[in-house]
Design a protein around this motif. Structure first.
Motif, PDB file in Angstrom:
ATOM      1  N   LYS A 298      -4.653  -7.459  -0.442  1.00 29.11           N
ATOM      2  CA  LYS A 298      -4.114  -6.122  -0.192  1.00 29.11           C
ATOM      3  C   LYS A 298      -3.606  -5.471  -1.472  1.00 29.11           C
ATOM      4  CE  LYS A 298      -2.872  -2.905   2.790  1.00 29.11           C
ATOM      5  NZ  LYS A 298      -3.862  -2.187   3.612  1.00 29.11           N
TER       6      LYS A 298
ATOM      7  N   ASN B 233       3.267  -4.821  -8.823  1.00 26.20           N
ATOM      8  CA  ASN B 233       2.347  -5.462  -7.892  1.00 26.20           C
ATOM      9  C   ASN B 233       1.603  -6.615  -8.546  1.00 26.20           C
ATOM     10  OD1 ASN B 233       3.063  -3.745  -5.859  1.00 26.20           O
ATOM     11  ND2 ASN B 233       1.191  -2.532  -5.886  1.00 26.20           N
TER      12      ASN B 233
ATOM     13  N   LYS C  23       0.350   4.255  -0.991  1.00 21.25           N
ATOM     14  CA  LYS C  23      -0.277   5.490  -0.535  1.00 21.25           C
ATOM     15  C   LYS C  23      -0.188   5.602   0.986  1.00 21.25           C
ATOM     16  CE  LYS C  23      -3.521   6.555  -4.246  1.00 21.25           C
ATOM     17  NZ  LYS C  23      -4.935   6.859  -4.592  1.00 21.25           N
TER      18      LYS C  23
ATOM     19  N   THR D  68      -4.893  -2.114  -3.564  1.00 24.45           N
ATOM     20  CA  THR D  68      -3.964  -1.010  -3.818  1.00 24.45           C
ATOM     21  C   THR D  68      -3.899  -0.668  -5.300  1.00 24.45           C
ATOM     22  OG1 THR D  68      -2.598  -1.571  -1.902  1.00 24.45           O
ATOM     23  CG2 THR D  68      -1.551  -0.287  -3.644  1.00 24.45           C
TER      24      THR D  68
ATOM     25  N   ASP E 233       0.864  -1.187   0.000  1.00 25.08           N
ATOM     26  CA  ASP E 233       0.000   0.000   0.000  1.00 25.08           C
ATOM     27  C   ASP E 233       0.897   1.232   0.000  1.00 25.08           C
ATOM     28  OD1 ASP E 233      -1.862   1.998   0.359  1.00 25.08           O
ATOM     29  OD2 ASP E 233      -3.045   0.877   1.821  1.00 25.08           O
TER      30      ASP E 233
ATOM     31  N   GLU F 268      -6.879   1.268  -6.419  1.00 26.62           N
ATOM     32  CA  GLU F 268      -6.828   2.672  -5.994  1.00 26.62           C
ATOM     33  C   GLU F 268      -5.851   3.464  -6.855  1.00 26.62           C
ATOM     34  OE1 GLU F 268      -7.262   3.780  -1.709  1.00 26.62           O
ATOM     35  OE2 GLU F 268      -6.650   1.688  -1.439  1.00 26.62           O
TER      36      GLU F 268
END
Length: 394
Positions: free
Chosen positions: A173, A107, A14, A177, A12, A180
């Motif tokens: 997770k 990712n 951010k 991410t 994550d 987003e």
């Protein structure tokens, strides 16, 4: 100098950026990251207001692009292909930031690894459970012999369970991410504002119809035909649930709507923008990084030909072949793994009757049938498109 260990910081980015800004406000300025130990290094200085951004670039440069420099961005540190930059302006005044595409692709590759590892570990666990069940059935029980080696067995299974938990957590997770970062969601699930009051009224009026469709992605052309037939019967697609298995329709007038189901590996926002500009509407987009399926729809008139998402047949064939190859690579190792254990169970059985006991190999046989069917269905889909392409060329 202060060191802080954050093993999952890249899941994550951010959140990590906000955390670095909070540390700077406390007088701990980020200086470097050891990407192998996952330790962040901070230098104690005067508290500062900073906005941090993280990027992942395969071709990293020691100098920032001029557009970022003009916006006031400065390098805070690098770790391999990871790049950390900061800006001392208020976040509201910053108009230009580094591109996130590199992080999204990185990712996505990590999720592929975790998917494969989780499938493999799940296969090992299922095989061992099945063998224990087989032994219990045949021998009427299991005798546990005291041995110091049991400690190694427990450690082994604890490691397997840990890998499974880590895999599930990482996939969930990282998927959230990525969604987003590419701006397609608000959190983990796709943004789907539904008028709950309208749904209740439709249900009371008897106009609400719900259908369940599992594993439709293995035969997308048949799913397209089914959706179009529902529209022709006056059952208008209203929405699809978040995991793509429940389809909600409203009883209305027959409509001429073309449906096209597309598979992409990590589509960018431009992919969606191009099809939207061409008049297509996305009815559903899967949330998985590994399987990015989109159901597109487009209305057309009686005098118009059925619209195609891709104008040339070769593009459809390439997509179909990519789907078949992807699922073959995903499920073939599992099929081979289960067949191997089924054969071992049959060989180790004492009597013919024992060899066909469903309680010993039923779970693995069922898995072989399910995964094998998925492989066959995807290649059948590719074969149908090849026949269509050959017919049109003649």
């Amino acid at each position: 100098m202060k060191k802080i260990y954050r093993p999952f910081w890249s899941y994550d980015v951010k959140q990590t950026e906000d955390w670095l800004a909070e540390m700077a406000a406390q007088g701990l300025i980020f200086t470097k990251l050891n990407r192998w130990t996952r330790c962040f290094h901070f230098q104690e200085q005067e508290p500062a207001t900073r906005v941090y951004r993280i990027a992942y670039n395969k071709m990293s440069s020691s100098v920032l692009p001029k557009t970022l420099q003009a916006e006031g961005w400065q390098k805070a540190g690098t770790a391999g292909k990871w790049e950390f930059i900061f800006n001392e302006q208020p976040e509201s005044a910053i108009k230009t930031s580094p591109i996130r595409e590199g992080i999204i692709k990185h990712n996505r590759m990590i999720t592929y690894i975790f998917y494969g590892t989780s499938f493999y570990v799940a296969g090992i666990l299922m095989a061992n459970i099945s063998m224990l069940a087989s032994s219990y059935r045949q021998d009427g029980g299991i005798d546990i012999v005291e041995s110091p080696l049991w400690l190694l067995t427990f450690i082994f299974f604890a490691i397997l369970l840990g890998i499974m938990v880590l895999g599930i957590y990482s996939i969930a997770k990282i998927t959230g991410t990525n969604k987003e970062l590419d701006g397609t969601t608000d959190g983990f699930w796709p943004v789907d504002e539904i008028d709950q009051q309208s749904e209740k009224e439709l249900k009371k009026a008897g106009r609400w119809v719900t259908k369940v469709k599992f594993s439709w992605m293995y035969s997308p052309d048949k799913m397209e035909q089914w959706l179009e037939s529902m529209e022709q019967r006056g059952l208008n697609l209203y929405r699809v649930n978040k995991i793509g298995t429940i389809f909600h329709f409203v009883k209305g007038e027959p409509r001429r709507i073309a449906y096209s189901i597309d598979y992409q590996r990590g589509p960018t926002e431009s992919y969606f923008a191009i099809h939207r500009e061409a008049g297509w509407h996305e009815e559903f987009t899967s949330f998985s990084n590994m399987e990015k399926w989109t159901i597109w729809s487009k209305t057309y008139g009686e005098t118009e030909e059925r619209p195609q998402l891709y104008s040339d047949q070769s593009s459809r064939l390439k997509h179909a072949k990519r789907i078949a190859l992807t699922y073959t690579a995903m499920f073939s190792p599992l099929v081979a793994f289960y067949i191997y254990f089924i054969i071992n169970i049959m060989i180790s059985a004492d009597t013919i009757q024992d060899r066909f006991l469903w309680n010993s190999s039923g779970m693995m046989l069922l898995a072989v049938l399910i995964f094998g069917t998925f492989i066959v269905r995807t290649w059948s889909y590719y074969g149908r498109l090849r026949k269509q392409a050959a017919a049109w060329s003649n």
